[in-house]
Design a protein around this motif. Sequence first.
Motif, PDB file in Angstrom:
ATOM      1  N   GLY A  40       0.813  -1.209   0.000  1.00  0.00           N
ATOM      2  CA  GLY A  40       0.000   0.000   0.000  1.00  0.00           C
ATOM      3  C   GLY A  40       0.845   1.255   0.000  1.00  0.00           C
ATOM      4  N   GLU A  41       0.167   2.388   0.020  1.00  0.00           N
ATOM      5  CA  GLU A  41       0.859   3.674   0.027  1.00  0.00           C
ATOM      6  C   GLU A  41       0.800   4.355   1.389  1.00  0.00           C
ATOM      7  OE1 GLU A  41      -0.501   6.033  -3.243  1.00  0.00           O
ATOM      8  OE2 GLU A  41       0.216   4.595  -4.745  1.00  0.00           O
ATOM      9  N   ASP A  42       0.354   3.619   2.400  1.00  0.00           N
ATOM     10  CA  ASP A  42       0.303   4.147   3.757  1.00  0.00           C
ATOM     11  C   ASP A  42       1.398   3.507   4.602  1.00  0.00           C
ATOM     12  OD1 ASP A  42      -1.966   5.716   3.228  1.00  0.00           O
ATOM     13  OD2 ASP A  42      -3.285   3.992   3.583  1.00  0.00           O
ATOM     14  N   ASP A  43       1.792   4.215   5.660  1.00  0.00           N
ATOM     15  CA  ASP A  43       2.743   3.649   6.601  1.00  0.00           C
ATOM     16  C   ASP A  43       2.070   2.535   7.386  1.00  0.00           C
ATOM     17  OD1 ASP A  43       5.006   5.372   6.131  1.00  0.00           O
ATOM     18  OD2 ASP A  43       3.842   6.977   7.072  1.00  0.00           O
ATOM     19  N   LEU A  44       2.728   1.411   7.486  1.00  0.00           N
ATOM     20  CA  LEU A  44       2.208   0.310   8.288  1.00  0.00           C
ATOM     21  C   LEU A  44       2.343   0.652   9.767  1.00  0.00           C
ATOM     22  CD1 LEU A  44       3.708  -2.745   6.368  1.00  0.00           C
ATOM     23  CD2 LEU A  44       1.305  -2.059   6.448  1.00  0.00           C
ATOM     24  N   ALA A  45       1.303   0.347  10.532  1.00  0.00           N
ATOM     25  CA  ALA A  45       1.324   0.624  11.960  1.00  0.00           C
ATOM     26  C   ALA A  45       0.329  -0.284  12.653  1.00  0.00           C
ATOM     27  CB  ALA A  45       0.979   2.081  12.238  1.00  0.00           C
ATOM     28  N   GLY A  46       0.558  -0.554  13.934  1.00  0.00           N
ATOM     29  CA  GLY A  46      -0.385  -1.296  14.749  1.00  0.00           C
ATOM     30  C   GLY A  46      -0.752  -2.645  14.170  1.00  0.00           C
ATOM     31  N   TYR A  62      10.848   1.518   7.360  1.00  0.00           N
ATOM     32  CA  TYR A  62      10.885   2.878   6.821  1.00  0.00           C
ATOM     33  C   TYR A  62      10.926   3.862   7.982  1.00  0.00           C
ATOM     34  CZ  TYR A  62       9.245   6.964   4.127  1.00  0.00           C
ATOM     35  OH  TYR A  62       9.114   8.196   3.540  1.00  0.00           O
ATOM     36  N   ARG A  63      11.410   5.057   7.725  1.00  0.00           N
ATOM     37  CA  ARG A  63      11.657   6.021   8.811  1.00  0.00           C
ATOM     38  C   ARG A  63      10.391   6.399   9.575  1.00  0.00           C
ATOM     39  NH1 ARG A  63      13.134  10.997   4.722  1.00  0.00           N
ATOM     40  NH2 ARG A  63      11.010  11.689   4.288  1.00  0.00           N
ATOM     41  N   GLN A  64       9.195   6.255   8.952  1.00  0.00           N
ATOM     42  CA  GLN A  64       7.957   6.640   9.621  1.00  0.00           C
ATOM     43  C   GLN A  64       7.226   5.450  10.241  1.00  0.00           C
ATOM     44  OE1 GLN A  64       8.546  10.068   9.814  1.00  0.00           O
ATOM     45  NE2 GLN A  64       6.337  10.035   9.865  1.00  0.00           N
ATOM     46  N   THR A  65       7.754   4.252  10.128  1.00  0.00           N
ATOM     47  CA  THR A  65       7.063   3.071  10.652  1.00  0.00           C
ATOM     48  C   THR A  65       7.171   3.027  12.170  1.00  0.00           C
ATOM     49  OG1 THR A  65       7.586   1.840   8.634  1.00  0.00           O
ATOM     50  CG2 THR A  65       6.887   0.564  10.550  1.00  0.00           C
ATOM     51  N   PRO A  66       6.042   3.125  12.898  1.00  0.00           N
ATOM     52  CA  PRO A  66       6.109   3.049  14.362  1.00  0.00           C
ATOM     53  C   PRO A  66       6.073   1.597  14.826  1.00  0.00           C
ATOM     54  CG  PRO A  66       3.867   3.570  13.688  1.00  0.00           C
ATOM     55  CD  PRO A  66       4.678   3.424  12.419  1.00  0.00           C
ATOM     56  N   VAL A  67       6.989   1.233  15.688  1.00  0.00           N
ATOM     57  CA  VAL A  67       7.045  -0.134  16.206  1.00  0.00           C
ATOM     58  C   VAL A  67       7.012  -0.042  17.725  1.00  0.00           C
ATOM     59  CG1 VAL A  67       8.165  -2.377  16.024  1.00  0.00           C
ATOM     60  CG2 VAL A  67       8.535  -0.676  14.233  1.00  0.00           C
ATOM     61  N   ASP A  68       5.877  -0.449  18.305  1.00  0.00           N
ATOM     62  CA  ASP A  68       5.686  -0.282  19.744  1.00  0.00           C
ATOM     63  C   ASP A  68       5.623  -1.624  20.460  1.00  0.00           C
ATOM     64  OD1 ASP A  68       3.162  -1.284  19.146  1.00  0.00           O
ATOM     65  OD2 ASP A  68       2.162   0.670  19.274  1.00  0.00           O
TER      66      ASP A  68
END
Length: 338
Positions: A40-46, A62-68
Amino acid sequence: MAPPLPLVLVTHPRDRLASYFGDEALARLRRIARVRLNGGEDDLAGPALVRAAQGCAVVIAYRQTPVDAAVFAALPQLQAVVRCAVDIRTIDVAAASAQGVLVTQASAGFMASVSEWIVGAMVGLARHIPAADAQYKAGAQPTPRMGRELRGACLGVVGYGQIARYLCPIARALGMRVLVSDPFAQVHGEGLAQVDLPTLLAQADHVVCLAPALAATENLLNAAAFAAMRPGSFFVNASRGNLVDEAALLQALDSGHLAGAALDVGRAPDQMPSPALARHPHVLATPHIGGLTPPAIEHQALETVAQTAEILQGRIPAGAVNAPLATRLRLSGTGDGA
C-alpha cells in the motif's frame, strides 16, 4: 532439500520504495531472504504492521514506521527491527529490549547531500531567488533586489555532528566566518570557533540547526533564541522540526526580525515542514529532500541489507543499539550472537 530462506518485511510504502530503498538494495536482499513488501501507500502501523510481519525474522522499517510494545509482543518470531534511517525515535527500544528483539539503525550517508542543500538554501535566501522566481511564474515582473554574499558572512552552526563536520569546511572555503555551538563535542577545524549558543545567535548572519532531536533539545530554537538572533539574519533547519518553536519562528518572520528561513523539516507528517510555515512569503521550504539523493539513499539501504545478512546468520551487526538484550537472536539457532 534446502530449508526456505527467512522471511523479511520491508515496510516502505509502495510509492516510497524506489526512492528510499532502491532496486539494488532490493535485489541484494532477495538473494538472502524471501522478501515481503508493503503493497500500500500508507505507513504500516499497529495491527496492519502485525499482519504484514507475521512469520518474519526481520522487519526493515521505513523512517515513519512506528514499532511499539504491542507489535513486539504480537510477533514472537521477530528477531530484529532494522531501521533504514539514523532516526529511531519511532521504535520503542525499551519494549524491543524487554521482548529480546534487536534494534539497529543506519549510519549517516547524507552529509554531502544535506550540506549542499544548506548552501543552496543560504544562497537562495540571501539573493531572494525563490521570491523572484515565484513572481516570474505568476506573470509579474520582479523588482531587482540587492542581495548578500556568503563570502564575509558569519555562519552559526548549532550541533557539531557528521553533517556539520562536512559543512563547516565548505563554508570556510566560501569565505564565511564559522561559529559552532555544541556543549557535547569538541570542535576541531581550521578557522572554526566554538562558542556558546547566545554568542552564536548574536553574531551569525545564517543560523543553521543541525542538533539532534532529543528531549533536551525540544524547542531549542524558541522565542528567546529568535529574539537573540541578529536583526535581518536567516534561520535554516535541516535537522528536525522538534527543535523549533514554530509559533515563535512565525512571529520572528512576521515582525521582520528575521529576514527569512529555509526549512527542509518540520512537525508535519513524515517530518516535513508545517504548512503554516512553508507558505510564509519569507520561507524557502522543501519536503524533507536534503538527504534525498541516490548516493545518500543507497548508502543507508545497502547498509540495512548488510545488517540483515548478519542478523540472519545469528550475528550482531554494526549499528545495533541494544545488542546485550537481543535474546531472540542469540536463541535463534542460527548463531551465537557474538
